[in-house]
Write a protein that holds these residues in place. Structure first.
Motif, PDB file in Angstrom:
ATOM      1  N   ASN A 196      -5.411   9.976  -2.714  1.00  0.00           N
ATOM      2  CA  ASN A 196      -4.771   9.702  -1.436  1.00  0.00           C
ATOM      3  C   ASN A 196      -5.729   9.956  -0.282  1.00  0.00           C
ATOM      4  OD1 ASN A 196      -1.290  10.642  -1.904  1.00  0.00           O
ATOM      5  ND2 ASN A 196      -2.277   8.683  -2.012  1.00  0.00           N
ATOM      6  N   GLN A 197      -5.604   9.160   0.754  1.00  0.00           N
ATOM      7  CA  GLN A 197      -6.475   9.313   1.912  1.00  0.00           C
ATOM      8  C   GLN A 197      -6.282  10.673   2.565  1.00  0.00           C
ATOM      9  OE1 GLN A 197      -5.897   9.319   5.407  1.00  0.00           O
ATOM     10  NE2 GLN A 197      -8.003   8.925   6.061  1.00  0.00           N
ATOM     11  N   HIS A 198      -5.037  11.168   2.627  1.00  0.00           N
ATOM     12  CA  HIS A 198      -4.815  12.438   3.323  1.00  0.00           C
ATOM     13  C   HIS A 198      -5.320  13.644   2.536  1.00  0.00           C
ATOM     14  CE1 HIS A 198      -0.905  12.149   1.032  1.00  0.00           C
ATOM     15  NE2 HIS A 198      -1.215  13.407   0.787  1.00  0.00           N
ATOM     16  N   VAL A 199      -5.595  13.468   1.239  1.00  0.00           N
ATOM     17  CA  VAL A 199      -6.136  14.573   0.447  1.00  0.00           C
ATOM     18  C   VAL A 199      -7.546  14.928   0.909  1.00  0.00           C
ATOM     19  CG1 VAL A 199      -6.911  15.258  -1.865  1.00  0.00           C
ATOM     20  CG2 VAL A 199      -4.702  14.123  -1.577  1.00  0.00           C
ATOM     21  N   ILE A 200      -8.329  13.929   1.294  1.00  0.00           N
ATOM     22  CA  ILE A 200      -9.742  14.156   1.603  1.00  0.00           C
ATOM     23  C   ILE A 200     -10.080  13.947   3.085  1.00  0.00           C
ATOM     24  CG2 ILE A 200     -10.586  13.755  -0.722  1.00  0.00           C
ATOM     25  CD1 ILE A 200     -10.568  10.981   1.909  1.00  0.00           C
ATOM     26  N   ALA A 201      -9.090  13.620   3.903  1.00  0.00           N
ATOM     27  CA  ALA A 201      -9.345  13.313   5.314  1.00  0.00           C
ATOM     28  C   ALA A 201     -10.013  14.486   6.030  1.00  0.00           C
ATOM     29  CB  ALA A 201      -8.040  12.946   6.019  1.00  0.00           C
ATOM     30  N   GLY A 202     -11.130  14.217   6.702  1.00  0.00           N
ATOM     31  CA  GLY A 202     -11.812  15.230   7.493  1.00  0.00           C
ATOM     32  C   GLY A 202     -12.554  16.282   6.703  1.00  0.00           C
ATOM     33  N   ILE A 250     -16.956  10.415  -0.263  1.00  0.00           N
ATOM     34  CA  ILE A 250     -16.035   9.324   0.043  1.00  0.00           C
ATOM     35  C   ILE A 250     -16.830   8.022   0.149  1.00  0.00           C
ATOM     36  CG2 ILE A 250     -14.324   8.456   1.686  1.00  0.00           C
ATOM     37  CD1 ILE A 250     -14.038  11.407   2.651  1.00  0.00           C
ATOM     38  N   VAL A 251     -16.392   6.995  -0.563  1.00  0.00           N
ATOM     39  CA  VAL A 251     -17.044   5.695  -0.461  1.00  0.00           C
ATOM     40  C   VAL A 251     -16.126   4.646   0.156  1.00  0.00           C
ATOM     41  CG1 VAL A 251     -18.661   6.123  -2.325  1.00  0.00           C
ATOM     42  CG2 VAL A 251     -16.437   5.116  -2.842  1.00  0.00           C
ATOM     43  N   GLY A 252     -14.878   4.981   0.397  1.00  0.00           N
ATOM     44  CA  GLY A 252     -13.965   4.047   1.050  1.00  0.00           C
ATOM     45  C   GLY A 252     -12.600   4.668   1.239  1.00  0.00           C
ATOM     46  N   SER A 253     -11.893   4.263   2.297  1.00  0.00           N
ATOM     47  CA  SER A 253     -10.532   4.750   2.520  1.00  0.00           C
ATOM     48  C   SER A 253      -9.762   3.737   3.346  1.00  0.00           C
ATOM     49  CB  SER A 253     -10.537   6.115   3.222  1.00  0.00           C
ATOM     50  OG  SER A 253     -11.076   6.003   4.528  1.00  0.00           O
ATOM     51  N   ASP A 254      -8.447   3.823   3.287  1.00  0.00           N
ATOM     52  CA  ASP A 254      -7.584   2.889   3.993  1.00  0.00           C
ATOM     53  C   ASP A 254      -6.369   3.641   4.525  1.00  0.00           C
ATOM     54  OD1 ASP A 254      -5.445   0.891   4.439  1.00  0.00           O
ATOM     55  OD2 ASP A 254      -6.911  -0.516   3.650  1.00  0.00           O
ATOM     56  N   ASP A 255      -6.196   3.618   5.844  1.00  0.00           N
ATOM     57  CA  ASP A 255      -5.090   4.334   6.463  1.00  0.00           C
ATOM     58  C   ASP A 255      -3.745   3.657   6.243  1.00  0.00           C
ATOM     59  OD1 ASP A 255      -6.807   6.252   7.468  1.00  0.00           O
ATOM     60  OD2 ASP A 255      -7.121   5.194   9.360  1.00  0.00           O
ATOM     61  N   ILE A 256      -3.748   2.357   5.990  1.00  0.00           N
ATOM     62  CA  ILE A 256      -2.491   1.641   5.857  1.00  0.00           C
ATOM     63  C   ILE A 256      -1.817   1.941   4.521  1.00  0.00           C
ATOM     64  CG2 ILE A 256      -1.370  -0.621   5.872  1.00  0.00           C
ATOM     65  CD1 ILE A 256      -2.554   0.255   8.554  1.00  0.00           C
ATOM     66  N   ILE A 257      -2.581   1.818   3.429  1.00  0.00           N
ATOM     67  CA  ILE A 257      -2.010   2.126   2.117  1.00  0.00           C
ATOM     68  C   ILE A 257      -2.370   3.544   1.669  1.00  0.00           C
ATOM     69  CG2 ILE A 257      -1.864  -0.264   1.358  1.00  0.00           C
ATOM     70  CD1 ILE A 257      -4.454   0.137  -0.187  1.00  0.00           C
ATOM     71  N   VAL A 258      -2.916   4.326   2.580  1.00  0.00           N
ATOM     72  CA  VAL A 258      -3.208   5.762   2.415  1.00  0.00           C
ATOM     73  C   VAL A 258      -3.933   6.080   1.111  1.00  0.00           C
ATOM     74  CG1 VAL A 258      -1.431   6.560   3.992  1.00  0.00           C
ATOM     75  CG2 VAL A 258      -0.811   6.205   1.610  1.00  0.00           C
ATOM     76  N   LEU A 259      -4.931   5.273   0.766  1.00  0.00           N
ATOM     77  CA  LEU A 259      -5.733   5.522  -0.425  1.00  0.00           C
ATOM     78  C   LEU A 259      -7.192   5.745  -0.045  1.00  0.00           C
ATOM     79  CD1 LEU A 259      -4.457   2.932  -3.069  1.00  0.00           C
ATOM     80  CD2 LEU A 259      -3.830   5.338  -2.816  1.00  0.00           C
ATOM     81  N   ARG A 286       9.822  -0.004  -1.432  1.00  0.00           N
ATOM     82  CA  ARG A 286      10.339   0.955  -0.466  1.00  0.00           C
ATOM     83  C   ARG A 286       9.342   1.219   0.657  1.00  0.00           C
ATOM     84  NH1 ARG A 286      15.701   1.106  -1.242  1.00  0.00           N
ATOM     85  NH2 ARG A 286      16.434   2.782  -2.625  1.00  0.00           N
ATOM     86  N   SER A 287       9.866   1.565   1.834  1.00  0.00           N
ATOM     87  CA  SER A 287       9.049   2.181   2.877  1.00  0.00           C
ATOM     88  C   SER A 287       9.210   3.682   2.721  1.00  0.00           C
ATOM     89  CB  SER A 287       9.498   1.730   4.271  1.00  0.00           C
ATOM     90  OG  SER A 287      10.857   2.061   4.483  1.00  0.00           O
ATOM     91  N   ALA A 288       8.163   4.423   3.064  1.00  0.00           N
ATOM     92  CA  ALA A 288       8.177   5.881   2.905  1.00  0.00           C
ATOM     93  C   ALA A 288       7.980   6.501   4.282  1.00  0.00           C
ATOM     94  CB  ALA A 288       7.088   6.331   1.941  1.00  0.00           C
ATOM     95  N   LEU A 289       9.067   6.877   4.921  1.00  0.00           N
ATOM     96  CA  LEU A 289       8.995   7.390   6.275  1.00  0.00           C
ATOM     97  C   LEU A 289       8.128   8.637   6.340  1.00  0.00           C
ATOM     98  CD1 LEU A 289      12.736   6.987   7.379  1.00  0.00           C
ATOM     99  CD2 LEU A 289      10.802   5.471   7.833  1.00  0.00           C
ATOM    100  N   GLY A 290       7.223   8.657   7.311  1.00  0.00           N
ATOM    101  CA  GLY A 290       6.344   9.801   7.481  1.00  0.00           C
ATOM    102  C   GLY A 290       5.061   9.694   6.698  1.00  0.00           C
ATOM    103  N   LEU A 291       4.966   8.737   5.774  1.00  0.00           N
ATOM    104  CA  LEU A 291       3.752   8.570   4.981  1.00  0.00           C
ATOM    105  C   LEU A 291       2.922   7.410   5.492  1.00  0.00           C
ATOM    106  CD1 LEU A 291       5.158   9.076   1.372  1.00  0.00           C
ATOM    107  CD2 LEU A 291       3.859  10.717   2.725  1.00  0.00           C
ATOM    108  N   SER A 292       3.560   6.271   5.708  1.00  0.00           N
ATOM    109  CA  SER A 292       2.856   5.072   6.137  1.00  0.00           C
ATOM    110  C   SER A 292       3.885   4.043   6.568  1.00  0.00           C
ATOM    111  CB  SER A 292       1.993   4.527   4.990  1.00  0.00           C
ATOM    112  OG  SER A 292       1.498   3.246   5.290  1.00  0.00           O
ATOM    113  N   ASP A 293       3.446   3.067   7.351  1.00  0.00           N
ATOM    114  CA  ASP A 293       4.326   1.957   7.727  1.00  0.00           C
ATOM    115  C   ASP A 293       4.377   0.877   6.652  1.00  0.00           C
ATOM    116  OD1 ASP A 293       4.927   3.122  10.149  1.00  0.00           O
ATOM    117  OD2 ASP A 293       3.254   2.157  11.193  1.00  0.00           O
TER     118      ASP A 293
END
Length: 211
Positions: free
Chosen positions: A67-73, A91-100, A152-159
């Protein structure tokens, strides 16, 4: 047998990042400033923030999805295999939309076990699934459940609105681990859980990004 086959390719991920903070104390009070003028009580100091999560190896050269939030920053990323081998990763790539995010571990050419992809488009509500991760840092843990819903949409995780919903137990630390079908193929990446009480403990509603 399925778990025994896939577990070696699921990793625990530990990250560290350095954060600068300013000291806040009674010495910031104007009354005390008269007595301690010029003393460095407001000098920024550094502290270490640690986080944990899970990941799945998708290539023998050490490519890992999490997950992107596991390694963010993060300033340092360590992946730990089920046999307790440890490798640094970048990190070689990340995506905020699908949080990977995709990591590459430094294995010095040592091949790693990896998992193949399943067909998440073929999932149906009620299908049995397994999740493997590192909840609360206790170590590699397997849980099972069913596909509760799709798209499903996951509120609080991603749009993003295409998550797999499952009732397989998911807790903090599971993020980034695989959601698998009964054949041991990855059909999703565990992303998080939904809890209206904001206590971040499992209540039967978890989400995964379809593979």
């Amino acid at each position: 047998p399925v778990v025994g086959k896939v577990a070696p390719a699921v990793v625990n991920i530990y990250t560290r990042r350095r954060v600068s903070t300013s000291r806040k104390s009674l010495f910031n009070d104007p009354f005390f400033e008269r007595f301690f003028e010029g003393m460095p009580f407001g000098v920024p100091r550094e502290r270490i923030e640690r986080a944990l999560g899970s990941g799945v190896i998708i290539g023998s050269e050490g490519l890992i999805v999490t997950n992107q939030h596991v390694i963010a920053g993060s300033d340092e990323i360590i992946v730990v295999l089920s046999d307790r081998r440890e490798f640094e990763a970048k990190i070689v790539g990340s995506d905020d939309i699908i949080v990977l995010a995709v990591l590459l571990s430094n294995t010095d050419g040592e091949p790693l076990p990896f998992l193949g992809f399943g067909d998440s488009d073929g999932l149906e509500v009620g299908d049995i699934v397994l999740a493997i991760g590192n909840p609360f840092g206790v170590g590699q843990t397997v849980t099972s459940g069913i596909v509760s819903a799709l798209g499903r949409s996951a509120l609080g995780l991603s749009d993003w609105r295409s998550f797999i919903q499952t009732d397989a137990a998911i807790n903090p630390g599971n993020s980034g681990g695989p959601l698998m079908n009964r054949s041991g193929h990855v059909i999703g990446i565990v992303t998080g859980l939904s809890n209206p009480t904001k206590q971040k403990v499992f209540i039967g509603i978890g989400f995964a990004v379809p593979i």
